[in-house]
Design an enzyme around this catalytic site. Sequence first.
Site, short mmCIF file in Angstrom:
data_model
loop_
_atom_site.label_atom_id
_atom_site.label_comp_id
_atom_site.label_asym_id
_atom_site.label_seq_id
_atom_site.Cartn_x
_atom_site.Cartn_y
_atom_site.Cartn_z
N ASP B 148 63.60 -45.23 5.47
CA ASP B 148 64.48 -44.34 5.29
C ASP B 148 63.64 -43.19 4.45
OD1 ASP B 148 66.22 -45.98 6.76
OD2 ASP B 148 67.97 -45.53 5.33
N LYS B 211 69.82 -38.76 8.72
CA LYS B 211 70.56 -39.54 7.74
C LYS B 211 71.07 -38.33 6.91
CE LYS B 211 70.63 -43.21 4.18
NZ LYS B 211 69.67 -44.12 3.63
N LYS B 247 72.64 -41.63 10.61
CA LYS B 247 73.32 -42.43 9.52
C LYS B 247 73.96 -41.61 8.66
CE LYS B 247 71.71 -45.76 6.27
NZ LYS B 247 70.78 -46.79 5.84
#
Lengths: 479, 311, 275
Positions: B148, B211, B247
């Site tokens: 991430d 995300k 996400k």
Amino acid sequence: MVNWEYSESIESQDIVSIKDKYQNFVNGKFQQPNSKKYIDTISPSSEEFLSKIVISNEKDVDKAVESAQMGFEKWTNTTPYERSKYLFKLARLIQERSREFAVLESLDGGKPIKESRDFDLPQVAANFFYFAGWADKIDLSWGAKSLKPYGVVGQIIPWNFPLLMLAWKVAPALATGNTVVLKPAETTSLTALLFAELCEQAGIPDGVVNIITGDGTTGSLIVNHKDINKIAFTGSTQVGKLIQKSLAGRDVGLTLELGGKAANIVYEDAAIDQAVEGVVNGIFFNQGHVCCAGSRLLLQESIHDEFITKLEKRMQTLRVGNPLDKNTDIGAVNSKEQLNKIEELVNEGVSDGGKIFQTECELPGNGFWFKPTLFTDVQPSYSIAREEIFGPVLTTLTFRTPQEAIEIANNTEYGLSAGVWTEKGSKILWTADKLEAGVVWANTFNKFDPASPFGGYKESGFGREGGRHGLLSYLKAES
Amino acid sequence: MNNKTGVLSFNWDKTLELLKDSRIDSVGLNDRVDSLATRSIKKESKLEALNMLVSMCDLTTLEGEDTEGKISQMVAKAIVPNPNDLEIKNVAAVCVYPSLVSIAKEKIGNSSVKVAAVSSYFPSGQVPMESKLLDTKYAIDSGADEIDIVINRKAFLEGDYRKVYDEILALKEVCGDVHLKTILEVGDLRTYENIRKASLISLAAGSDFIKTSTGKLSVGSSRQACYVMAKAVLDFKNLSGLSAGIKVAGGIRDAKDAIRYLVLIKEEMGNEWLTPDLFRFGASSLLDDVLKQIKKLKTGAYQASYYFPRG
Amino acid sequence: MIEIKKTYKNYVGGKYVRSESGKTFTLSLKNDSFEVPLTSKKDIRDAVTASKKGFQNWSHISPYTKTQILYRLSEMIEGNKDSYIELLILGGSTRNQAKKDIETAIKNIVWYAGFADKWEQVAGNLNPVNGEYFNISHQNPIGVVFSLNADNNSLASLLNSILQPLTVGCSVISFSEESSIVALKFAEDINNSDFPDGSLNILSGQFENVYEDISKHVEINLVSINKEVPTEILTKIQENASNSVKRIIYMPSMDGISSVLPFLETKTVWHPKGT
């Protein structure tokens, strides 16, 4: 892949109690009508019997008008401040009993509970709140002391927003000092009759609000009654014209809120995803039983294909079914008669050569239903592009330039509403200026507010409802 | 998983073209998202949703105080979320800092729970590119299955979209087959148009997932931001054929809120997106509420937190 | 000596025209008589065509310019005051009555001249709606107005049946019976003014010949009746009007904001407020 589907989530009907048979509400109480003619009122989503309502006759109308005349004297002698408080009280009672009204509205009319609960009822309460505050400020509204109430107002309302149309009519009429004889539509009288109970509960002076049920014959008796001072009608252009004709040569005020065939113009520089939502809301809100529905989608040619793809995909997610299911987006068509009319026009659209798209949804066995429908490849001459369908049917036309969009948009006898979608500010103002429509929604659609005047140009009627301008529908200049 | 480095990412010119159509009306968008939130999810559909939530959870701990002990607890919970109800399967992943990846990996053993690492100097990303690359490489070398990263908000807000794109592209190159999730930090971007642009840049540069947030700002995820990202993912799919994931992280504390995200994804993107391969929740406390709700549905009684082990 | 008598014609689309039928009728005033055009149905249709064009132009002229054009009209009438007075005397007014009538007419023009750039501020407003929306109600002129003038041979009355729709941007077909001479003379001042062709048209004739046509003509948006007409004619007009939901106003209120409201359509525009 998971196949996640929503389980049924049914709003309980326990909150409402429906009588077997209803009387008229005249002179402050429910009274035995003179007419012996009753009709069944059914639930359009199940065709189940709900109750019986009376088709009021001449004597019943006489009695109601007489009651309203007596009520007018009382109402005139009530101070503006007191009138204001009565309306505030009604507004509060509506809020308190709103779930009961919402369930009854969905049951009797077929609209999704989501809409009756989140749209109709909050708007009904808001209308009473808004006009309550005007009751003691009429002299400020237009700075004219010579504006006076008409007296007895006959109000005839449609079946698409039964209680909300009542609120649009009753709240301003009472705030301006008039008294009313109101006739709800024969397929959707129950919430109006429940509202009558509320008037009793609020202690509204006898005769100020009179509610009588009936069909077109009753409506005609009200219009032609010699002691009526004003008629306010919402309904079809055809009936509106008849009313205007009936009143010819008589000193009776008239406001008409009639049909529409609104253009919803989407320019290529619109925020497309929001435009898709607006177009969907514009035509599928309340099963398309909306006089200001955006029933003509005007797409700029350059975005036609992309837009239609997104629109069809979005339409597929519309949930058609039981109006009392909290997840229902589109409920039942209000009556068999209306369903027939929709089917007839759609068939005509197909045989004219329009390309039809309908969503893949299962329709319940009983009741009156119509799938969300989209037409493309339509010529402006087709009847689906000209006539008001009053159902969940959207007709697409294309244009090349803003000038052409305006020409197509205004090429209709109607002029109730219109939509315009573009992220370019000056184009919005240019377009809004040129549209011949009483309400223009720019980058939004089907928004309503008691403070916002509503009403049509051309053959969509005259007079406004809502806002400061709405007061004028119930006031006349006295010299 | 979906994108292969360099091959499938959009070149810069094509990406610029994409950015041109970023028009969003915020009021209309909010309206739509609010209306989706009125969906009433009950009975079987609720239980199904709760189970999905568990499977989509990235259990997360991203604190300076994280220790081996803390990671062990969290991994145990990730593998068996509720020891009293073994019908409940494991979560999707655990999410940790790079220095803790190898510990997490070791504790997970044979379980299918993935290890995600936040890198590129999460959460601010305010270091030279060389450091971001090193940080990421370290996490991957330690065994991370997923990475991430944060976008360069400094560059983004200064209008240097090219720099944002180039950095993601370079980090994706380091990742190779390792799943790349790019954090937009929507709370910094503020406007929906910025969120859309950042989404498209990230997707074009080869991100497998986009995300919402780091979880380190007071403004975390929102369903509105998720909606913008969903539309961007769909539009990108139309052009590229690639299905990227989303996400959401930061501030999603209860099951009710999380289910509203599922509704949004279902109605806007379709059931095919309702899989941990394409939709995830980054959260630390969400799982507890979900477990509580599952038990409530199964037993009919409201639950207290102390019935569930700490993560 | 033989008196050279002026020939009065209709004024349509910025031109003086005879009735296409060639017909006239004799208008007998107290102290004189004139041959004036007897407007035919075809003349009405021509006037509507001219008015539609006139409406397009006049409605798009800026309020500030409208003010100046209207004010200029008052200047012209002031300049021709004496000839108007003589004409009114022919119709039976005393000199004093005639003088007062012209002064009232001028006063009215000046009032409306100054209103042309203000009525929108009085008739329109922002609406405080719930939610993140900008919502404004403002007005558009209704379009082509047919206005039946009173019979009292008065310039003030004539203007009082014209100024309200004109001020808000409507085009007007003004129709006079017994007051035709004043109206047809007034056409000369219009012709010398800066009103766009077709924005104000003056016809003379017998209302009973044309009321069927004007009430049925869909492109006439509003009929304003400023004199008492028999109930059966009024009924017929209103019945015909219902075919196109045409607006009919009978003996309208002539002062203040309520004097212009019937000639306006209220348009409400919504727009979201967002980022």
